[in-house]
Design a protein around this motif. Structure first.
Motif, short mmCIF file in Angstrom:
data_model
loop_
_atom_site.label_atom_id
_atom_site.label_comp_id
_atom_site.label_asym_id
_atom_site.label_seq_id
_atom_site.Cartn_x
_atom_site.Cartn_y
_atom_site.Cartn_z
N UNK A 146 0.85 -1.19 0.00
CA UNK A 146 0.00 0.00 0.00
C UNK A 146 0.89 1.24 0.00
N UNK A 147 0.59 2.20 -0.88
CA UNK A 147 1.44 3.38 -0.99
C UNK A 147 1.29 4.32 0.21
N UNK A 148 0.24 4.10 1.01
CA UNK A 148 0.04 4.95 2.19
C UNK A 148 0.66 4.31 3.43
N UNK A 149 0.18 3.11 3.80
CA UNK A 149 0.62 2.51 5.06
C UNK A 149 1.79 1.54 4.89
N UNK A 165 6.81 -4.50 10.46
CA UNK A 165 6.65 -5.39 9.31
C UNK A 165 5.19 -5.43 8.85
N UNK A 166 4.94 -5.56 7.55
CA UNK A 166 3.55 -5.65 7.07
C UNK A 166 2.76 -6.79 7.73
N UNK A 167 3.46 -7.88 8.09
CA UNK A 167 2.76 -9.02 8.66
C UNK A 167 2.26 -8.75 10.09
N UNK A 168 2.71 -7.66 10.70
CA UNK A 168 2.21 -7.31 12.04
C UNK A 168 0.77 -6.80 11.99
N UNK A 169 0.37 -6.25 10.84
CA UNK A 169 -0.97 -5.66 10.72
C UNK A 169 -2.08 -6.70 10.93
N UNK A 170 -2.08 -7.82 10.17
CA UNK A 170 -3.16 -8.79 10.41
C UNK A 170 -3.16 -9.34 11.84
N UNK A 210 -8.74 -0.02 16.46
CA UNK A 210 -9.61 0.35 15.33
C UNK A 210 -9.08 1.55 14.54
N UNK A 211 -7.77 1.75 14.61
CA UNK A 211 -7.19 2.88 13.89
C UNK A 211 -6.49 2.44 12.63
N UNK A 212 -5.58 3.30 12.18
CA UNK A 212 -4.80 3.03 10.96
C UNK A 212 -3.43 2.46 11.33
N UNK A 213 -2.66 2.12 10.30
CA UNK A 213 -1.33 1.54 10.53
C UNK A 213 -0.28 2.27 9.71
N UNK A 214 0.98 2.07 10.12
CA UNK A 214 2.09 2.54 9.29
C UNK A 214 3.26 1.57 9.44
N UNK A 215 3.69 1.02 8.32
CA UNK A 215 4.79 0.05 8.34
C UNK A 215 6.12 0.77 8.15
N UNK A 216 7.05 0.54 9.08
CA UNK A 216 8.37 1.17 8.98
C UNK A 216 9.26 0.46 7.95
N UNK A 217 9.06 -0.84 7.85
CA UNK A 217 9.91 -1.62 6.95
C UNK A 217 11.22 -2.01 7.59
N UNK A 218 11.22 -2.12 8.92
CA UNK A 218 12.43 -2.52 9.65
C UNK A 218 12.60 -1.67 10.89
N UNK A 275 10.64 -9.66 26.37
CA UNK A 275 11.72 -8.96 25.67
C UNK A 275 12.35 -9.87 24.62
N UNK A 276 12.69 -9.30 23.50
CA UNK A 276 13.33 -10.08 22.44
C UNK A 276 12.35 -10.82 21.54
N UNK A 277 11.06 -10.77 21.90
CA UNK A 277 10.07 -11.48 21.08
C UNK A 277 9.59 -10.58 19.95
N UNK A 278 8.58 -11.00 19.22
CA UNK A 278 8.09 -10.14 18.16
C UNK A 278 6.57 -10.17 18.09
N UNK A 279 6.02 -9.08 17.56
CA UNK A 279 4.57 -8.89 17.46
C UNK A 279 3.93 -10.07 16.74
N UNK A 280 4.52 -10.49 15.64
CA UNK A 280 3.84 -11.49 14.82
C UNK A 280 3.82 -12.87 15.47
N UNK A 281 4.57 -13.07 16.55
CA UNK A 281 4.54 -14.36 17.23
C UNK A 281 3.74 -14.31 18.53
N UNK A 282 3.30 -13.09 18.92
CA UNK A 282 2.58 -12.95 20.18
C UNK A 282 1.17 -13.53 20.03
N UNK A 283 0.67 -14.10 21.10
CA UNK A 283 -0.71 -14.59 21.02
C UNK A 283 -1.66 -13.40 21.18
N UNK A 284 -2.87 -13.62 20.73
CA UNK A 284 -3.85 -12.54 20.64
C UNK A 284 -4.14 -11.88 21.99
N UNK A 285 -4.21 -12.66 23.06
CA UNK A 285 -4.54 -12.11 24.37
C UNK A 285 -3.41 -11.23 24.88
#
Ligand SMILES: [Zn+2]
Length: 192
Positions: free
Chosen positions: A54-57, A83-88, A97-105, A170-180
């Protein structure tokens, strides 16, 4: 070993965390599983044709701007992720319920990645009309350093800046965190 065989192994080797041995094993496996090989080949082709950033986020989308960026009913907040995969993953929690912005690293002097290599200027251009920026970089040393840098830049613009709570190990990542855990981290965010 044939030329085409060698070429495929070399391209697979260029992928992150795949060495020569694994690449060879994959190609040998695919030779035996022709149907799967075709599925993967077609899948790659289709994704490369249809999916873009997405050219915006900076998220992954088939239409540009993406569905989230086009949704005017969202809260006037921007959640900054690496990372883009953090959004889903964050969308799945249902608490944001807001918007997102991917830094790309993240900023990482060791890897030669500075602020100018990330989509930070693009973020600064999106602040008008926004009430809050939530920094959701991963709880790593680089993620924290990036959060500090962003806070300085954002506060100059007079916008409210929050950081997701330290519920994530610490040292973990958003995309591996469980939903709760992630929901709690988002809800327990603190103003910087
Ligand atoms: Zn978007």
């Amino acid at each position: 070993m044939t030329e085409s065989f060698k070429k495929l192994i070399e391209s697979l080797e260029a992928l992150p965390s795949i060495g020569k041995k694994t690449a060879r094993r994959i190609v040998f496996y695919l030779l035996k599983k022709r149907e799967l090989a075709e599925k993967i080949a077609n899948g790659i082709k289709e994704v490369m044709e249809k999916v873009r950033f997405c050219s915006v986020c900076g998220g992954i989308t088939e239409e540009d701007p993406c569905k989230i960026c086009r949704d005017e009913k969202r809260e006037k907040k921007i959640c900054v992720v690496e990372d883009p995969m953090d959004i889903p993953v964050i969308e799945q929690t249902g608490v944001y319920h807001g918007y997102y912005h991917v830094l790309g690293g993240v900023i990482s002097p060791v890897d030669g990645i500075g602020p100018e290599d990330l989509r930070i200027d693009e973020l600064m251009e999106r602040l008008e009309g926004m009430e809050e920026v939530i920094i959701a970089t991963n709880p790593t040393a680089e993620g924290e350093a990036t959060a500090i840098y962003l806070t300085h830049r954002l506060k100059e613009k007079g916008i409210k800046v929050t950081r997701i709570a330290r519920g994530l190990p610490p040292g973990s990542s958003i995309d591996l965190a469980d939903s709760i855990t992630l929901s709690r981290a988002l809800e327990g965010r603190k103003e910087l």
